[in-house]
Design an enzyme around this catalytic site. Structure first.
Site, PDB file in Angstrom:
ATOM      1  N   TYR A   1       0.814  -1.218   0.000  1.00 58.22           N
ATOM      2  CA  TYR A   1       0.000   0.000   0.000  1.00 58.22           C
ATOM      3  C   TYR A   1       0.851   1.273   0.000  1.00 58.22           C
ATOM      4  CZ  TYR A   1      -3.786  -3.233   1.253  1.00 58.22           C
ATOM      5  OH  TYR A   1      -4.680  -4.269   1.277  1.00 58.22           O
TER       6      TYR A   1
ATOM      7  N   LYS B   1       3.845 -15.355   2.426  1.00 60.45           N
ATOM      8  CA  LYS B   1       3.705 -16.136   1.193  1.00 60.45           C
ATOM      9  C   LYS B   1       5.132 -16.455   0.748  1.00 60.45           C
ATOM     10  CE  LYS B   1       1.135 -17.812  -2.155  1.00 60.45           C
ATOM     11  NZ  LYS B   1       0.281 -18.998  -1.946  1.00 60.45           N
TER      12      LYS B   1
ATOM     13  N   ASP C   1      -2.614 -18.227   2.303  1.00 63.89           N
ATOM     14  CA  ASP C   1      -3.800 -18.918   1.775  1.00 63.89           C
ATOM     15  C   ASP C   1      -4.295 -19.967   2.767  1.00 63.89           C
ATOM     16  OD1 ASP C   1      -1.319 -19.958   1.167  1.00 63.89           O
ATOM     17  OD2 ASP C   1      -1.853 -20.753  -0.794  1.00 63.89           O
TER      18      ASP C   1
ATOM     19  N   ASP D   1      -4.712  -6.733   6.276  1.00 70.14           N
ATOM     20  CA  ASP D   1      -5.941  -6.026   5.920  1.00 70.14           C
ATOM     21  C   ASP D   1      -7.051  -7.048   5.659  1.00 70.14           C
ATOM     22  OD1 ASP D   1      -7.738  -4.153   5.070  1.00 70.14           O
ATOM     23  OD2 ASP D   1      -6.733  -3.699   3.169  1.00 70.14           O
TER      24      ASP D   1
ATOM     25  N   ASP E   1     -10.190  -8.500   8.519  1.00 68.99           N
ATOM     26  CA  ASP E   1     -11.623  -8.400   8.216  1.00 68.99           C
ATOM     27  C   ASP E   1     -12.284  -9.772   8.271  1.00 68.99           C
ATOM     28  OD1 ASP E   1     -11.625  -5.700   7.945  1.00 68.99           O
ATOM     29  OD2 ASP E   1     -12.533  -5.681   5.946  1.00 68.99           O
TER      30      ASP E   1
END
Ligand code: NAD
Length: 360
Positions: free
Chosen positions: A146, A195, A227, A251, A255
């Protein structure tokens, strides 16, 4: 102890829910012998109305002079509020991004707790959630994808967009240390999510986290691919204590973890920098649809105040007292509208604050 706390009530339900959290803090002070000095700070729409911009330099200075800041939420209904006629850099949310940056708040903490009493609100099967769960998502907030360089250009006649994901070892080390420190105050397990089978940034992440882990022999470190983590959160959320991860993975996973607890009105959060300073706020927004009606759930803000006592003031006993009081109010059957279910006693914002204070 004197607690020097900045308060951003903000917009919408912000003033209602923050008032209850301040009441609870005053009650804790009374019982445990502390005094809270509150400094009111204007941000978001409330600041636009007075100053024409969502965050002034004076407010930043005043916030920096506090030991911690407790915030409600900022913003309004984008389709009706005049704040959204302004250019993007002058809108309420710009104040929030600016204060995070100015205060260097690189570590975002979001607890995802499923109280046994609220398990009906959880979308997962009962055999998965029996007994509830309690995890802390620790997300890096000022680096990664980001904040990397980005561009969109035509290359060889084809529109091409590029975003870059960069982390250096200093950024990784400081968030990892925070994660392990917090695990030491909890069940002493860190799941570092990356990852690393694909990304270089993740391979560096994994290496630095392993180095930091050596300073915390009491904490168990486990590595998990993002994942797999997304699956494990709905398959077996009880396995997690602290989930430590980079900005974008955090992020998304935070959520997902919030969703499985069922209600936004229950979710606290903290953003910390390298000192003891932190900004504490509920995970939800300013809920303009219910603002001013006295029905908003103040629990997320009250639990954010408990996080503030724990992380900025090292007052663990006092934080426990707030968390236990919230648990008891729920087990005594009191609910605000958002978490109401059959047979429970419906209360408003102020009454919920009073009930929690009575149990401290
Ligand atoms: P929201 O979280 O404000 O509301 C979503 C839904 O959840 C609404 O139905 C609302 O009534 C309900 N809700 C939220 N908090 C609640 C509480 N404490 N008690 C009971 N119900 C609650 O999200 P939104 O509608 O997408 O956003 C509204 C405004 O809030 C926007 O301007 C947005 O930019 C802003 N926002 C601010 C923050 C922040 O200040 N950190 C975070 C998210 C959104």
């Amino acid at each position: 102890m004197q607690l020097n706390i900045g308060v951003i009530k903000g917009d919408g339900i912000g003033p209602e829910i923050v008032t209850e959290a301040m009441k609870v803090l005053d009650r804790v002070g009374e019982v445990y012998g502390h005094s809270c000095e509150f400094t009111q700070l204007l941000m978001g729409g409330a600041s636009i109305d007075v100053n024409g911009i969502p965050l002034t330099d004076e407010t930043i200075k005043a916030a920096k002079a506090c030991e911690a800041v407790l915030m409600g939420s900022i913003g309004g209904d984008a389709s009706t509020s005049p704040w959204y006629q302004l250019e993007p850099s002058k809108r309420p949310e710009a104040g929030l991004l600016k204060i995070r940056k100015e205060l260097n708040l690189f570590a975002n903490l979001r607890p995802a707790v499923l109280y046994d009493e609220l398990k009906g609100a959880c979308p997962l099967k009962e055999e998965i959630t029996a007994g509830g769960f309690d995890m802390m998502i620790m997300r890096e907030l000022t680096g990664g994808l980001y904040f990397g360089e980005r561009s969109t250009e035509e290359i060889g006649g084809v529109m091409t967009a590029k975003d870059s994901l960069t982390y250096n070892e200093v950024e990784i080390r400081r968030i990892a240390k925070r994660g392990f420190d917090i695990a030491m105050k909890r069940r002493k397990k860190v799941t570092s999510v990356d990852k690393a089978n694909v990304l270089d940034s993740s391979r560096l992440w994994r290496k630095v986290v392993a180095e930091v882990a050596q300073d915390y022999p009491e904490v168990t470190l486990e590595n998990m691919l993002v994942d797999n983590c997304a699956m494990q959160l709905v398959k077996d959320p009880k396995q997690f204590d602290v989930i430590l991860t980079e900005n974008m993975f955090g992020d998304i996973l935070s959520d997902e973890a919030s969703m499985v607890t069922g209600s936004i009105g229950m979710l606290a959060s903290a953003s910390l920098n390298e000192t003891k300073f932190g900004l504490y706020e509920p995970s939800g927004g300013s809920a303009p649809d219910i603002a001013g009606q006295g029905i908003a759930n103040p629990i997320a803000t009250i639990l954010s105040a408990a996080m503030m006592l724990r992380f900025s003031f090292d007052l663990d006993k006092e934080a426990d007292a707030i968390e236990h009081a919230v648990g008891r109010v729920l087990s005594d059957g009191y609910r605000t509208g958002d978490i109401m279910s059959e047979g429970k006693k419906k209360v408003g914002t102020v009454q919920m604050g009073d009930l929690i204070c009575e149990r401290i």
